[in-house]
Design an enzyme around this catalytic site. Structure first.
Site: not given
Ligand SMILES: *Cc1c(COP(=O)(O)O)cnc(C)c1O
Length: 406
Positions: A191
């Site tokens: 991210k």
């Molecule tokens: C990565 C992601 C999540 C989940 O994030 P985590 O921190 O891994 O739980 C939720 N929604 C979207 C759209 C994502 O890309």
């Protein structure tokens, strides 16, 4: 028939490279030496600094964005089984969070242009009733939550934003997460603010903040972990059933250092997106991602759509790029294509999601991260150009390019 690229002398281009800066590494070691590795003062500092970066009133750091979504929904106090709107073109975890909060996901079709949801799609899905809604800023393209809440006939208090892609995006002059009751962020390795794992909720609502602080640690009174008072530190109350979804000071130390790079990283992401735009615009059969008007894109992903004019399918495109040493991904396999959700929600709720079905077979996410070099971007574009040139195809109208609602 398998298309092959020219043998490539260069290093592979990864889909993502996680950078943990030397400062973040040193900060992690400092916390490890200090010995207080779970949630503590460092986490409080991270929450304050994240809130300040976003211009948000409060931030509550938690174990993941998935847990953040689940707890934000739990905090609404809705009756079990209440319908919650969610895009079908999203990450499965975000829909699992709705189910784990005891609520019923109601799938909303994709908007063909933004790949998010449209007010029309929301209004259609809300016909059977909607108690709340999860809004996902797909790829980093910010959506107007007020407009979507109005389309659903619900209050903006009932919106939980899945801002896993939205860190750094802004709409109407306000950062995503700065003015929301509940905006959920992810610090997963891929991210925009990578810590490895972790998440946070930003909020304008002190009551929700207090609730999330309890929910993330077994429902224990919110300061149970601040055991600074030697005589009274043992005393805590359990007020409701919570989760084990707290943050840790180790994550916080990494996050605080990474946060100092975030503005520069966002600028680099935008630069890469612009470079892709310029080079790919001349390839027939490749549709570029839309750019929002009067809003800031977070550029978490650069998602192109493959159209028949390219002369090869999406799957062939991915295989060709892989043979050229270029890794790609697909965001997302629609939720209603997954067996578990078909079983859980039934065939009726998983049908009539036509735009998601239409766009999914053409989606490809290209590499996009701050450490990607211009040369690597050019290699990706050259490979796509070579691919288009390998196949005979009819002359086309050229790539279409989105312009968009604000
Ligand atoms: C990565 C992601 C999540 C989940 O994030 P985590 O921190 O891994 O739980 C939720 N929604 C979207 C759209 C994502 O890309």
């Amino acid at each position: 028939m398998a298309l092959r690229s020219q043998p490539d002398a260069h290093r592979a281009v990864a889909f993502c490279r996680t950078v943990i800066t030397p400062e973040a590494q040193q900060a992690a070691v400092r916390v490890l030496r200090d010995g207080w590795v779970t949630m503590g003062r460092e986490s409080l500092a991270f929450e304050a600094e994240l809130a300040s970066w976003l211009g948000a009133a409060h931030a509550v750091a938690v174990s993941s964005c998935t847990a953040a979504i689940q707890m934000s929904l739990m905090a609404l106090g809705l009756p079990a089984g209440s319908p919650v709107l969610t895009p079908t073109l999203t990450f499965c975890g975000a829909v699992e969070a709705i189910v784990h909060a005891g609520l019923l996901p109601v799938l909303v079709d994709a908007d063909e242009q933004t790949l998010g949801v449209s007010p029309e799609g929301i209004a259609r899905a809300a016909r059977g009733g909607a108690a709340a809604m999860v809004v996902q800023h797909m790829a980093g393209y910010p959506l107007d939550t007020g407009q979507l809440a109005a389309a659903a006939g619900i209050s903006t208090e009932r919106v939980v934003e899945d801002a896993a892609h939205g860190l750094g995006a802004a709409i109407g002059g306000a950062a995503i997460g700065s003015a929301s009751r509940a905006a959920c962020f992810s610090f997963y390795a891929t991210k925009n603010l990578p810590i490895g794992e972790g998440g946070a909720v930003t909020s304008t609502d002190p009551d929700l903040v207090a609730r999330l602080q309890r929910l993330r640690l077994h429902g224990m009174s919110s300061d149970a972990w601040r055991r600074y008072d030697v005589a009274e530190g043992w005393r805590y109350g359990v007020h409701e059933l919570g989760l084990k979804a707290n943050f840790t000071d180790l994550q916080a130390a990494i996050g605080r250092a990474q946060l100092r790079e975030l503005s520069a990283w966002q600028a680099r992401r935008a630069e890469i997106a612009a470079r892709y735009d310029t080079a790919l615009a001349r390839i027939p059969g490749i549709e570029l991602p839309p750019r929002p008007l009067r809003a800031v894109h977070a550029w978490h992903l650069y998602v192109i759509r493959i159209h028949p004019e390219l002369g090869v399918s999406r799957d062939e495109t991915i295989r060709y790029l892989a043979s050229a040493g270029i890794a790609t991904s697909v965001h997302f396999i629609p939720v209603h294509h997954h067996a578990v959700f078909r079983r859980l929600l039934g065939p009726e709720a998983c049908s009539n999601l036509k735009t998601a079905d239409l766009v999914f077979p053409g989606l490809v996410s290209l590499p996009l991260y701050p450490s990607l070099s211009d040369h690597e971007v050019d290699r990706v574009c050259q490979a796509l150009e070579d691919l288009g040139a390998q196949r005979p195809h009819t002359t086309s109208t050229g790539s279409t390019r989105g312009t968009a609602r604000p």
